[in-house]
Write a protein that holds these residues in place. Structure first.
Motif, PDB file in Angstrom:
ATOM      1  N   ASP A  63       0.951  -1.117  -0.036  1.00  0.00           N
ATOM      2  CA  ASP A  63       0.008   0.209  -0.048  1.00  0.00           C
ATOM      3  C   ASP A  63       0.907   1.125  -0.084  1.00  0.00           C
ATOM      4  O   ASP A  63       0.307   2.250  -0.513  1.00  0.00           O
ATOM      5  CB  ASP A  63      -1.010   0.077   1.091  1.00  0.00           C
ATOM      6  CG  ASP A  63      -0.106  -0.061   2.583  1.00  0.00           C
ATOM      7  OD1 ASP A  63       0.730   0.271   2.848  1.00  0.00           O
ATOM      8  OD2 ASP A  63      -0.366  -1.264   3.318  1.00  0.00           O
ATOM      9  N   ALA A  64       1.964   1.062   0.381  1.00  0.00           N
ATOM     10  CA  ALA A  64       2.880   2.194   0.373  1.00  0.00           C
ATOM     11  C   ALA A  64       3.393   2.638  -1.064  1.00  0.00           C
ATOM     12  O   ALA A  64       3.967   3.882  -1.175  1.00  0.00           O
ATOM     13  CB  ALA A  64       4.215   2.069   1.221  1.00  0.00           C
ATOM     14  N   ARG A  65       3.209   1.928  -2.221  1.00  0.00           N
ATOM     15  CA  ARG A  65       3.855   2.152  -3.324  1.00  0.00           C
ATOM     16  C   ARG A  65       2.822   2.431  -4.503  1.00  0.00           C
ATOM     17  O   ARG A  65       3.013   2.412  -5.584  1.00  0.00           O
ATOM     18  CB  ARG A  65       4.632   0.984  -3.829  1.00  0.00           C
ATOM     19  CG  ARG A  65       5.963   0.820  -2.983  1.00  0.00           C
ATOM     20  CD  ARG A  65       6.746  -0.382  -3.212  1.00  0.00           C
ATOM     21  NE  ARG A  65       7.172  -0.279  -4.715  1.00  0.00           N
ATOM     22  CZ  ARG A  65       7.901  -1.353  -5.138  1.00  0.00           C
ATOM     23  NH1 ARG A  65       8.138  -2.536  -4.490  1.00  0.00           N
ATOM     24  NH2 ARG A  65       8.313  -1.020  -6.467  1.00  0.00           N
ATOM     25  N   ILE A  66       1.320   2.498  -4.013  1.00  0.00           N
ATOM     26  CA  ILE A  66       0.420   2.668  -5.015  1.00  0.00           C
ATOM     27  C   ILE A  66      -0.476   3.907  -4.468  1.00  0.00           C
ATOM     28  O   ILE A  66      -0.293   4.251  -3.517  1.00  0.00           O
ATOM     29  CB  ILE A  66      -0.536   1.456  -5.104  1.00  0.00           C
ATOM     30  CG1 ILE A  66      -1.169   0.889  -3.857  1.00  0.00           C
ATOM     31  CG2 ILE A  66       0.208   0.270  -5.797  1.00  0.00           C
ATOM     32  CD1 ILE A  66      -2.230  -0.037  -3.990  1.00  0.00           C
ATOM     33  N   THR A  67      -1.110   4.323  -5.381  1.00  0.00           N
ATOM     34  CA  THR A  67      -2.037   5.637  -5.199  1.00  0.00           C
ATOM     35  C   THR A  67      -3.465   5.069  -5.188  1.00  0.00           C
ATOM     36  O   THR A  67      -3.731   4.331  -5.914  1.00  0.00           O
ATOM     37  CB  THR A  67      -1.816   6.608  -5.925  1.00  0.00           C
ATOM     38  OG1 THR A  67      -1.953   6.334  -7.415  1.00  0.00           O
ATOM     39  CG2 THR A  67      -0.321   6.937  -5.961  1.00  0.00           C
ATOM     40  N   THR A 115      -1.481  -2.517 -10.001  1.00  0.00           N
ATOM     41  CA  THR A 115      -0.296  -2.412  -9.332  1.00  0.00           C
ATOM     42  C   THR A 115       0.834  -2.795  -9.903  1.00  0.00           C
ATOM     43  O   THR A 115       2.097  -2.162  -9.912  1.00  0.00           O
ATOM     44  CB  THR A 115      -0.388  -3.392  -7.833  1.00  0.00           C
ATOM     45  OG1 THR A 115      -1.646  -2.886  -7.069  1.00  0.00           O
ATOM     46  CG2 THR A 115       0.575  -3.235  -6.867  1.00  0.00           C
ATOM     47  N   THR A 146      -7.675   2.037  -0.249  1.00  0.00           N
ATOM     48  CA  THR A 146      -7.726   3.115  -0.752  1.00  0.00           C
ATOM     49  C   THR A 146      -7.280   4.451   0.215  1.00  0.00           C
ATOM     50  O   THR A 146      -6.622   5.254  -0.064  1.00  0.00           O
ATOM     51  CB  THR A 146      -8.980   3.536  -1.476  1.00  0.00           C
ATOM     52  OG1 THR A 146      -9.238   2.728  -2.631  1.00  0.00           O
ATOM     53  CG2 THR A 146      -8.876   5.195  -2.199  1.00  0.00           C
ATOM     54  N   THR A 202      -3.740   4.078   1.235  1.00  0.00           N
ATOM     55  CA  THR A 202      -2.781   4.685   0.096  1.00  0.00           C
ATOM     56  C   THR A 202      -2.957   6.289   0.233  1.00  0.00           C
ATOM     57  O   THR A 202      -1.895   6.970  -0.195  1.00  0.00           O
ATOM     58  CB  THR A 202      -3.061   4.058  -0.963  1.00  0.00           C
ATOM     59  OG1 THR A 202      -4.443   4.646  -1.605  1.00  0.00           O
ATOM     60  CG2 THR A 202      -2.971   2.755  -1.186  1.00  0.00           C
TER      61      THR A 202
END
Length: 384
Positions: A73-77, A116, A202, A205
């Motif tokens: 979750d730290a690498r997606i928006t 992702t 969501t 993120t």
């Protein structure tokens, strides 16, 4: 697009997916009870909707698996999640249109993983968790449900083969109301949580919730209402396929298949496995068909269904990858993805109106069938 506005868009899209999940998967719970006449079509979907609503409040373990386990979750928006949701919704609509009981859950997972992967790289997908929590249960659960249903059907026919057929038929149809209700409850418990997990992911993120957070109360309530409403609309095309397309279901078979499916799904929800209820219910119906004295499973239909299962993850991942990559480019990309999703949905809806399938269509099909024999004749040996 501001982050808060994008989150609102993603939440709305997630609830739309939840709605499509409801009408896509209504057949899982109610196809067999409609096929045997245990419940009238409209009564069945109304009962299923209420129990899906109740079931959504029973657990959040599956939601936590999705929001904190499948992707980094730290690498997606939120834009990436939006793309994945569009991929899932498009696949749900396509398979509903052709009447194939494919997995809404796997469409969601595929869309999220594809979006992702293409946006943040393969190492942003937790493949070990994917195998452990999704792929292994996807293979095992329908087999287990099928074996339980087959055994239950076989034993049932053995136990009641000398009983009065009209009495046994009424008894099993009453039992089906209970077992189908349990499947609806189980479906709400497992599938509504997937949307809860996506909305929670969501918000994580976007920095609105801490990592590993559970779904807030408003998320649970909104997801429960969306899946219940979708269930009430009724996925009549898939109900027709599962009710009559796979096998001619008699009341003892329907009871056995529903009871086995509910057992497997509820146990998996407790353990946090985001199962495909479609796979489980389809496997149990096939197993119940094999368990009767003269199996009449339509293996061609079953084969096309399994093919759809195999294609669902990669197909939805492909759509999700394109949508996720495009939406992550900015406002224009997000708007373009939304417009394309709406266009595909509108086209499928218009095409479906040329050959409508609804409660009345399903009811007429049931009335046109020959009356069922609830149990096998006493003189006939029962074998598997």
């Amino acid at each position: 697009m501001e982050a808060s506005l994008l989150v609102v868009v993603v939440v709305a899209t997630a609830l739309i997916f939840d709605f499509t999940n409801g009408f896509h998967d209504t057949a899982n719970a109610m196809a067999s009870s409609i096929a045997t006449g245990a419940l009238k079509p409209r009564t069945a979907v109304a009962l299923s909707a209420v129990l899906n609503l109740v079931g959504a409040f029973l657990s959040v373990e599956v939601a936590k698996t999705i929001s904190g386990g499948l992707v980094d979750d730290a690498r997606i928006t939120p834009a990436v999640v939006f793309g994945g949701l569009v991929g899932a919704i498009v696949w749900n609509l396509v398979t509903w249109f052709v009447g194939l009981p494919s997995s809404s859950s796997h469409a969601l997972f595929g869309g999220l993983i594809g979006a992702t992967w293409i946006s943040a790289g393969a190492d942003a997908v937790h493949f070990a968790k994917l195998v452990d929590k999704i792929l292994v249960p996807a293979v095992a659960a329908p087999l287990v449900a099928g074996v339980i249903a087959m055994t239950g059907s076989f034993l049932t026919y053995r136990l009641v083969r000398r009983a009065r057929q009209d009495v046994v038929g009424r008894g099993f149809r009453a039992g089906q109301v209970v077992s189908a209700s349990l499947v609806s409850l189980a479906h709400g418990t497992n599938d509504a949580q997937k949307t809860m997990g996506i909305i929670t992911l969501t918000m994580i993120t976007a920095g609105m919730l801490p990592a590993q957070a559970g779904p807030p109360t408003w998320v649970v309530v909104s997801a429960a209402l969306a899946i219940a409403l979708g269930t009430y609309v009724g996925g009549w095309r898939i109900i027709r396929t599962l009710g009559k397309g796979l096998t001619s279901i008699e009341a003892p078979q329907g009871f056995a298949s529903d009871a086995s499916a509910a057992t497997v799904i509820l146990a998996s929800s407790h353990l946090g496995f985001p199962l495909s209820t479609t796979h489980v219910c389809s496997g149990s119906i096939v197993g119940a068909g094999v368990g009767r004295r003269a199996p009449d499973v339509r293996w061609g239909v079953a084969g096309r269904m399994v093919l759809a299962w195999l294609v669902t993850l990669p197909a939805s991942a492909g759509v999700g990858a394109v949508a996720g990559k495009l939406s992550s480019t900015g406002v224009v990309g997000t708007v373009a993805v939304a417009a394309m999703g709406l266009a595909v949905g509108a086209w499928i809806y218009r095409a479906s109106r040329r050959n409508p399938v609804n409660a009345e269509t399903v009811a007429r099909a049931e009335q046109a069938d020959e009356p069922e024999s609830p149990v096998e004749p006493a003189s006939a040996p029962v074998t598997v």
